[in-house]
Design an enzyme around this catalytic site. Structure first.
Site, PDB file in Angstrom:
ATOM      1  N   ASP A 199       8.647  -9.906  22.983  1.00 18.56           N
ATOM      2  CA  ASP A 199       9.987  -9.935  22.417  1.00 18.56           C
ATOM      3  C   ASP A 199      10.969  -9.223  23.350  1.00 18.56           C
ATOM      4  O   ASP A 199      10.660  -8.159  23.908  1.00 18.56           O
ATOM      5  CB  ASP A 199       9.961  -9.252  21.050  1.00 18.56           C
ATOM      6  CG  ASP A 199      11.243  -9.409  20.279  1.00 18.56           C
ATOM      7  OD1 ASP A 199      11.606 -10.548  19.966  1.00 18.56           O
ATOM      8  OD2 ASP A 199      11.880  -8.375  19.975  1.00 18.56           O
ATOM      9  N   GLU A 269      10.267 -13.462  26.045  1.00 17.71           N
ATOM     10  CA  GLU A 269      11.547 -13.933  25.522  1.00 17.71           C
ATOM     11  C   GLU A 269      12.648 -13.325  26.377  1.00 17.71           C
ATOM     12  O   GLU A 269      12.751 -12.103  26.495  1.00 17.71           O
ATOM     13  CB  GLU A 269      11.730 -13.495  24.067  1.00 17.71           C
ATOM     14  CG  GLU A 269      13.044 -13.983  23.481  1.00 17.71           C
ATOM     15  CD  GLU A 269      13.420 -13.272  22.192  1.00 17.71           C
ATOM     16  OE1 GLU A 269      14.114 -13.881  21.372  1.00 17.71           O
ATOM     17  OE2 GLU A 269      13.032 -12.106  22.026  1.00 17.71           O
TER      18      GLU A 269
END
Length: 541
Positions: A199, A269
């Site tokens: 993330d 990401e």
């Protein structure tokens, strides 16, 4: 070392909304395990699980309070191990979300860090003194709104948070933090996971001097959540709060850990320009690929845009990844204003499968689910609830999976689920589409099977064909195998001259061929095999 991830199709599961086996209204690990045969039937190579770790759920699991345990709402570590075992028995890889940029403010590390300026974990988070007037240390803004700083009375300092205030940022300039994160990665690798989805991977480090960000000089968002001009975050060039040069050496350390376990995988990401995506993925020592946003943050899809996004990846030594939907954005068929059009839903899946790169599909995409209607009083997303702005809500793409038409809660649960189920979803539940050969679900299975059968789609090069009209046409080639892929993203009927050198592969894409010309109605597509040339040899006596 196997590059299983290269050209793989990975199915994203949002655990809260996949299958609720213990009937508390929230999906769980046992529920996921019970549906793995279905996932395998799609023909995907693996699954990506959104966060399942101990959390107070201020951001639905992206605020982690214990990196090494499962939140009770999802189950136990033993449930996790059983899920991994079942997945592996079906040939499915397991990729888990890892949220290293920040923790929950209920994490034991932060509870200790906030007590004083001289405790053993005092520098594990980003702390800063106020300005002389008591205001925040600088002008950094949080993605979800407001400033990036929160006052802590015990330390008489501010702490940094890039998202909600309950998500304090870890201080990666502290060597002990880096070691703790690497140990966390080893913990899950030891349990058999095949990879990590990292993330906000470019938010690990901040500029040590906490310099003010300058005003933005570019248009368009680079990070999910920054696409609303009413948010101050969108007005800054994020020069100092993330994407710092120190990020790369740490990623290389993390890659070394994953490589020591064999064929593992890291997808980051990364909301950043193309050049940064390449920087983070080039070579053999950084990320395997980046989960990027070009097709997630747009509501337009045309030939020029697709070529502009894909073409640069043909010119670099780095591997891309693509997706049209996930847990943070409006479902694609609704975002592109094509609700109720199964042909468009099929075309999107075919385009995703035919593009060069690793493909990520979001649960329900194989059913053509539209964005669900969630009344404001039932919304759970903090981005909407805290701001009282329903248009910010991500709940419409997070509603429960629909398994059985007409069953209580469409087969997701026996009790009221955490988010309501849209009646339009019930009509296209898995059991209905499974028995319909022409359904989006069965089309998805067919086209994923085609990708497995043809190395050109999985690993081949991609070359665009200049057809001088609105069709998306490109060629995929690998070791002598050539496929021609064409897509009509428009509302007009278009044609393309195939000649006599191709063989149309019939997959329910809707294309019609006559006299060497293929005709595509709106949103139809074709995939054709390019035949090798016939060589004539002179007769010999």
């Amino acid at each position: 070392m196997s590059d299983w991830w290269k050209g793989a199709v990975i199915y994203q599961i949002y655990p809260r909304s996949f299958c609720d086996l213990n009937n508390d209204g929230v999906g769980d690990l046992k529920g996921i395990t019970s549906k793995l045969d279905y996932v395998a039937s799609l023909g995907v190579d693996g699954i990506w699980l959104s966060p399942i770790f101990t959390s107070p759920m201020h951001d639905h699991g992206y605020d982690v309070a214990d990196y090494r345990d499962i939140d009770p709402v999802f189950g136990t570590l033993q449930d996790f191990d059983a899920m991994v075992s079942k997945a592996h028995s079906l040939g499915l890889k397991i990729v888990i979300d890892q949220v290293y940029s920040h923790t929950s403010d209920e994490h034991a590390w932060f509870e200790e860090s906030r007590q004083s300026r001289d405790n053993p974990k005092a520098d594990w988070y980003v702390w800063a003194d106020p300005k002389p007037d008591g205001s925040a240390p600088n002008n950094w803004q949080a993605v979800f709104g407001g400033i990036s700083w929160e006052w802590e009375t015990k330390r008489q300092q501010y702490y940094l948070h890039n998202f909600v205030k309950q998500q304090p940022d870890l201080n990666f300039h502290c060597e002990a933090v880096q070691e703790a994160i690497l140990d966390t990665a080893r913990f899950w690798l030891d349990r058999g996971v095949d990879g990590f989805r990292l993330d906000v991977v470019n938010l690990y480090f901040h500029h040590k001097d906490l310099l003010d960000n300058p005003p933005s000089t570019t248009s368009g968002p680079l990070m999910l959540g920054s696409d609303n001009p009413t948010r101050p975050y969108a007005y800054q060039a994020h020069k100092y709060d993330h994407t710092q040069p120190e990020n790369i050496p740490f990623i290389e350390r993390l890659r070394a850990v994953t490589d020591s376990y064999g064929s593992r995988f890291m997808v980051g990401e990364l909301g950043a320009p193309f050049e940064t995506l390449v920087e983070y993925t080039q070579g053999q020592h950084r990320l395997h690929t980046c989960y990027s946003f070009p097709f997630l943050i747009t509501s337009e899809l045309d030939a020029e845009m697709v070529q502009r996004v894909l073409q640069p990846w043909n010119e670099v030594d780095a591997w891309p990844s693509w997706s049209f939907s996930n847990h943070d954005v409006k479902r694609a068929v609704s975002r592109y204003s094509r609700e109720g059009n199964p042909t468009f839903a099929k075309m999107l899946i075919a385009l995703l499968v035919c593009m060069r790169g690793t493909a990520f599909m979001y649960q329900g995409e194989e059913l053509g689910l539209v964005q669900a209607d969630v009344p404001f009083e039932l919304m759970q997303d903090p981005a909407a609830v805290n701001s009282k702005e329903p248009h910010r809500s991500r709940d419409g793409c997070r509603t429960p999976m629909v398994w059985t038409k007409g069953a209580p809660q469409s087969g997701f649960s026996a009790t009221t689920p955490w988010l309501p189920i849209d009646p339009r979803h019930d009509e296209v539940a898995v059991d209905q589409q499974d028995k319909d050969p022409a359904s989006i679900l069965n089309f998805t299975r067919n086209v994923l099977n085609l990708r497995k059968q043809h190395p050109a789609l999985k690993a081949g090069t991609l070359s665009f064909i200049d057809v001088r009209n609105d069709l998306i046409v490109f060629e995929r080639e690998h070791q002598g195998q050539k496929l021609l892929c064409g897509f009509n993203p428009t509302e007009a009927t278009l044609s393309y001259d195939l000649g006599d050198t191709v063989e149309l592969l019939e997959l329910g894409l809707g294309a019609r061929i006559a006299d060497g010309k293929v005709t595509l109605a709106p949103f139809e597509a074709f995939i054709a095999m390019i035949k090798p040339p016939v060589h004539c040899h002179p007769a010999t006596s």
